[in-house]
Design a protein around this motif. Structure first.
Motif, PDB file in Angstrom:
ATOM      1  N   SER A   6      -1.087   0.345   6.144  1.00 39.30           N
ATOM      2  CA  SER A   6      -0.996  -1.097   6.404  1.00 39.30           C
ATOM      3  C   SER A   6       0.225  -1.384   7.258  1.00 39.30           C
ATOM      4  O   SER A   6       1.183  -0.601   7.298  1.00 39.30           O
TER       5      SER A   6
ATOM      6  N   THR B  25       0.845  -1.187   0.000  1.00 41.36           N
ATOM      7  CA  THR B  25       0.000   0.000   0.000  1.00 41.36           C
ATOM      8  C   THR B  25       0.885   1.242   0.000  1.00 41.36           C
ATOM      9  O   THR B  25       2.115   1.136   0.035  1.00 41.36           O
TER      10      THR B  25
ATOM     11  N   CYS C 133      -3.432  -5.374   8.776  1.00 40.28           N
ATOM     12  CA  CYS C 133      -2.150  -6.053   9.000  1.00 40.28           C
ATOM     13  C   CYS C 133      -2.085  -7.325   8.164  1.00 40.28           C
ATOM     14  O   CYS C 133      -3.039  -8.099   8.111  1.00 40.28           O
TER      15      CYS C 133
END
Length: 255
Positions: free
Chosen positions: A187, A104, A211
């Motif tokens: 993330s 991300t 996560c």
């Protein structure tokens, strides 16, 4: 993905810690197609001892040079045999295997032990518009040679040690709330000992940050055929770590 079998040529095999080695291998197909979080399953001997391949996460890959990089710790006869390889030797490499991390735009990377390898891979392969910081968790100062691997990476490195000899005293979870509070992380990516990853996943959940975790299981084939690396998933699901993972959303495997 079933990967390719390549007879890779060793171009570097160097000891960097008391029981940790780094190996560069010319394996152009894998170097061109590997993604962060995937792994290579190596056959370390032509004989039946050891019988099974050894799964090792990619610590890096360079498509232009056709090179893959593996970090490994000597824990048994298989990895000990790997230390004997010299430049010009060949190694039977099956890969790339497994599901990768879904990166991300702003990541917090957390690694411990050889689980630092895929964090290094992410750090050195950030896509346009992506950024990251990394927490490296060590027992003591003697293990901080891992941090040197990030010296050319475009990431900020934070160090924790169990005994406080370097960086912040405690586990990586000790500094997660402060870092997450000061940054808009989209993330958390982690790999390392299972207790560490579970702690990381719990803190990430409490702070509402998605996560992803990379599981380590003993593997036979590495391609999903032997069913030797099964793990329980949420809702009664059963996963093959080598094929469905090794990377999973934390809530799918820690529940």
């Amino acid at each position: 993905m079933s990967g390719y079998v390549e007879m890779g040529e060793v171009v570097r095999n160097e000891q960097i810690g008391s029981d940790v080695w780094v190996m560069d291998i010319h394996a152009p197909k894998q170097a061109a197609e590997a993604k962060v979080g995937q792994f290579c399953n190596v056959r370390v001997s032509d004989s039946t001892a050891p019988l099974l391949r050894r799964p090792i996460s990619y610590a890096g890959f360079d498509a232009a040079k056709g090179i893959i990089t593996l970090l490994y710790r000597v824990v048994g006869s298989g990895t000990e045999l790997m230390t004997r390889l010299v430049v010009g030797d060949t190694l039977d490499c099956l890969g790339p295997l497994g599901e990768p991390y879904n990166t991300t735009e702003n990541m917090l990377l957390i690694g411990g032990g050889v689980g630092i390898a895929p964090m290094l891979c992410i750090a050195n392969n950030l896509k346009f518009g992506e950024q990251a910081q990394v927490i490296l968790g060590f027992r003591n100062e003697s293990e901080t040679f891992w941090a040197d691997l990030f010296k050319d990476s475009p990431v900020k490195v934070h160090i924790t040690t169990d005994d406080g000899s370097v960086g912040t005293k405690g586990f990586p979870t000790a500094i997660m709330p402060e870092l997450i509070g000061a940054n808009q992380f989209t993330s958390v990516m982690t790999c390392g000992p299972t207790p560490m990853m579970k702690g990381v996943a719990n803190v990430a959940k409490e702070l509402n940050v998605p996560c992803q975790v990379s599981l380590e299981e003993r593997m036979g084939c590495g391609t999903g055929g032997c069913l030797g690396c099964g793990c329980d998933g949420a809702g009664g699901k059963r996963y093959k770590v080598c094929k469905d993972g090794p990377v999973f959303p934390a809530e799918e495997v820690f529940f």
